[in-house]
Scaffold this motif. Sequence first.
Motif, PDB file in Angstrom:
ATOM      1  N   UNK A 172      41.712  19.668  32.558  1.00  0.00           N
ATOM      2  CA  UNK A 172      41.447  20.352  33.810  1.00  0.00           C
ATOM      3  C   UNK A 172      40.041  20.948  33.763  1.00  0.00           C
ATOM      4  N   UNK A 173      39.199  20.615  34.719  1.00  0.00           N
ATOM      5  CA  UNK A 173      37.861  21.206  34.771  1.00  0.00           C
ATOM      6  C   UNK A 173      37.938  22.682  35.154  1.00  0.00           C
ATOM      7  N   UNK A 174      36.826  23.415  35.078  1.00  0.00           N
ATOM      8  CA  UNK A 174      36.876  24.874  35.252  1.00  0.00           C
ATOM      9  C   UNK A 174      37.571  25.353  36.517  1.00  0.00           C
ATOM     10  N   UNK A 175      37.302  24.736  37.665  1.00  0.00           N
ATOM     11  CA  UNK A 175      37.912  25.211  38.911  1.00  0.00           C
ATOM     12  C   UNK A 175      39.422  25.042  38.893  1.00  0.00           C
ATOM     13  N   UNK A 176      39.920  23.978  38.263  1.00  0.00           N
ATOM     14  CA  UNK A 176      41.351  23.665  38.287  1.00  0.00           C
ATOM     15  C   UNK A 176      42.138  24.287  37.137  1.00  0.00           C
ATOM     16  N   UNK A 177      41.474  24.978  36.248  1.00  0.00           N
ATOM     17  CA  UNK A 177      42.179  25.534  35.081  1.00  0.00           C
ATOM     18  C   UNK A 177      43.320  26.494  35.415  1.00  0.00           C
ATOM     19  N   UNK A 178      43.260  27.245  36.518  1.00  0.00           N
ATOM     20  CA  UNK A 178      44.420  28.090  36.848  1.00  0.00           C
ATOM     21  C   UNK A 178      45.712  27.309  37.060  1.00  0.00           C
ATOM     22  N   UNK A 179      45.618  25.974  37.204  1.00  0.00           N
ATOM     23  CA  UNK A 179      46.805  25.140  37.430  1.00  0.00           C
ATOM     24  C   UNK A 179      47.418  24.609  36.137  1.00  0.00           C
ATOM     25  N   UNK A 180      46.990  25.117  34.990  1.00  0.00           N
ATOM     26  CA  UNK A 180      47.447  24.530  33.719  1.00  0.00           C
ATOM     27  C   UNK A 180      48.967  24.599  33.562  1.00  0.00           C
ATOM     28  N   UNK A 181      49.619  25.626  34.100  1.00  0.00           N
ATOM     29  CA  UNK A 181      51.076  25.739  33.955  1.00  0.00           C
ATOM     30  C   UNK A 181      51.831  24.697  34.773  1.00  0.00           C
ATOM     31  N   UNK A 182      51.153  24.094  35.751  1.00  0.00           N
ATOM     32  CA  UNK A 182      51.805  23.082  36.604  1.00  0.00           C
ATOM     33  C   UNK A 182      51.054  21.751  36.542  1.00  0.00           C
ATOM     34  N   UNK A 183      50.290  21.537  35.503  1.00  0.00           N
ATOM     35  CA  UNK A 183      49.505  20.309  35.393  1.00  0.00           C
ATOM     36  C   UNK A 183      50.393  19.072  35.465  1.00  0.00           C
ATOM     37  N   UNK A 184      51.572  19.134  34.873  1.00  0.00           N
ATOM     38  CA  UNK A 184      52.476  17.982  34.875  1.00  0.00           C
ATOM     39  C   UNK A 184      53.137  17.754  36.228  1.00  0.00           C
ATOM     40  N   UNK A 185      52.897  18.640  37.167  1.00  0.00           N
ATOM     41  CA  UNK A 185      53.438  18.505  38.521  1.00  0.00           C
ATOM     42  C   UNK A 185      52.320  18.205  39.520  1.00  0.00           C
ATOM     43  N   UNK A 186      51.204  17.675  39.002  1.00  0.00           N
ATOM     44  CA  UNK A 186      49.992  17.599  39.803  1.00  0.00           C
ATOM     45  C   UNK A 186      49.336  16.234  39.705  1.00  0.00           C
ATOM     46  N   UNK A 187      48.791  15.769  40.826  1.00  0.00           N
ATOM     47  CA  UNK A 187      47.898  14.615  40.859  1.00  0.00           C
ATOM     48  C   UNK A 187      46.554  15.072  41.408  1.00  0.00           C
ATOM     49  N   UNK A 188      45.483  14.768  40.672  1.00  0.00           N
ATOM     50  CA  UNK A 188      44.131  14.957  41.188  1.00  0.00           C
ATOM     51  C   UNK A 188      43.693  13.604  41.743  1.00  0.00           C
ATOM     52  N   UNK A 189      43.396  13.562  43.042  1.00  0.00           N
ATOM     53  CA  UNK A 189      43.082  12.299  43.715  1.00  0.00           C
ATOM     54  C   UNK A 189      41.609  12.279  44.098  1.00  0.00           C
ATOM     55  N   UNK A 190      40.850  11.378  43.489  1.00  0.00           N
ATOM     56  CA  UNK A 190      39.419  11.262  43.774  1.00  0.00           C
ATOM     57  C   UNK A 190      39.143  10.000  44.592  1.00  0.00           C
TER      58      UNK A 190
END
Length: 453
Positions: free
Chosen positions: A76-94
């Motif tokens: 997770x890059x710096x802006x997205x780091x607050x999402x670390x507890x839900x990373x496995x529930x997340x898709x980053x779509x570029x």
Amino acid sequence: MMMPINKQWQIPRRTFLKGLGTAMALPLLESMAPGVSPAAALGTPSSPRRLAFIFVPNGVNMDDWTPSAVGSDFALPPILQPLRAVKDDLLVLSGLAQDKARPHGDGGGDHARGSATFLTGCQARKTHGADIRVGISVDQVAAAALGKATRLASIELGCDRGQQAGNCDSGYSCAYSFNISWKTESTPMPPEIRPRLAFDRLFSNGRKGELAESRARRERHQRSILDFVMEDANRLRVGLGYTDRRKLDEYLTAVRDLELRIEQAEKFAAAFPDYAKPSAGIPKDYEQHVRLMFDLLTLAFQTDTTRVSSFILAHDGSNRPYPFIQVSEGHHDLSHHGNDAAKKEKIAKINRFHITQLAFFLEKLKSTKEGEGTLLDNCMIVYGSGIGDGNAHNHDNLPVLLAGKGGGTLRMGRHVRYEKETPMTNLYLSMLERVGVPVERLGDSTGPLAGLG
């Protein structure tokens, strides 16, 4: 009023606690009767799938947003780091784009087009008169079908006092700037920004006279909305098993806690001198405002009061300062950073603040049990902006997240990079399929988005 029940009886999923002006839906309980639900009739599972669309303004600092690796092995890059507890529930779509947010000969107005196009994928007619036109938004396409099974077809929330007329961006109507949800091509669904009114809508029985009397009694005698439903709640509790009694008590406690926080926010705002007072009913503290709205949305989904929502954290072009995170300059002004490192760092701080609020919401959904899983498991939540980099005003490679497991139909915990110019509306087609509302086309879509399952 409900009839007494015993432990062998089962209660309908659509059981309400009723009182003066009040109809409180319940969360899913073990004793609720199985069988064919309204959701099943629409072709969706008995645990309903929910859709939420969360909008943030002015793009992001993409350098601190985009993961360097694709697939599941990404940091997770710096802006997205607050999402670390839900990373496995997340898709980053570029790589997703909103082509219809571009001028196409209409000149300036990227902020208005960015928000108007965000959920519609359609080109907004350039006008600041009454002849506005864009397109039907994905949330309202879903609400038209899923709303048949819920008390409210959809809920639109926000944190900015908006305008529905006038010139707000280079000749574009304010209706484009302050709305992302459109019921028809010319009918926006303005977001509710006052927590008290959103709370009342969530727990009202729809009878205006009773609601007004209920609110007046609560204010006059400092009573809770729970006071009007406790007779029903106590009668229901007698017939429930231990687990359901605990879940009911936790739910009622959560409702009361939210009610108290809304009251406290209103009192705090009222204490300010007249020149500094926010609008009536609007919390002075922005973070508190955002979290109250997210808590309301959690309860709306938990009780199956609605399955569709949109939420505007701030309108596109917003120049809100963020002094509480040491950013005193306006957001929009900073977004025109000219590649100045100090300004980009401040933009990243604003972006991270918004992501922290999203993390608060997602973690709450994940901690809310539903059936064999969690509330988050049965959600699909889009978070993003209609602009990529605020300095460039580009509408390709947008910052987009998809959270929740869509009832087990999504393979999460990945960064997926799509081919340049892939329409964002393709994502919406795939989401609509997963809630049993397939459509052939939405806006500029070209087909369902691959690589999600």
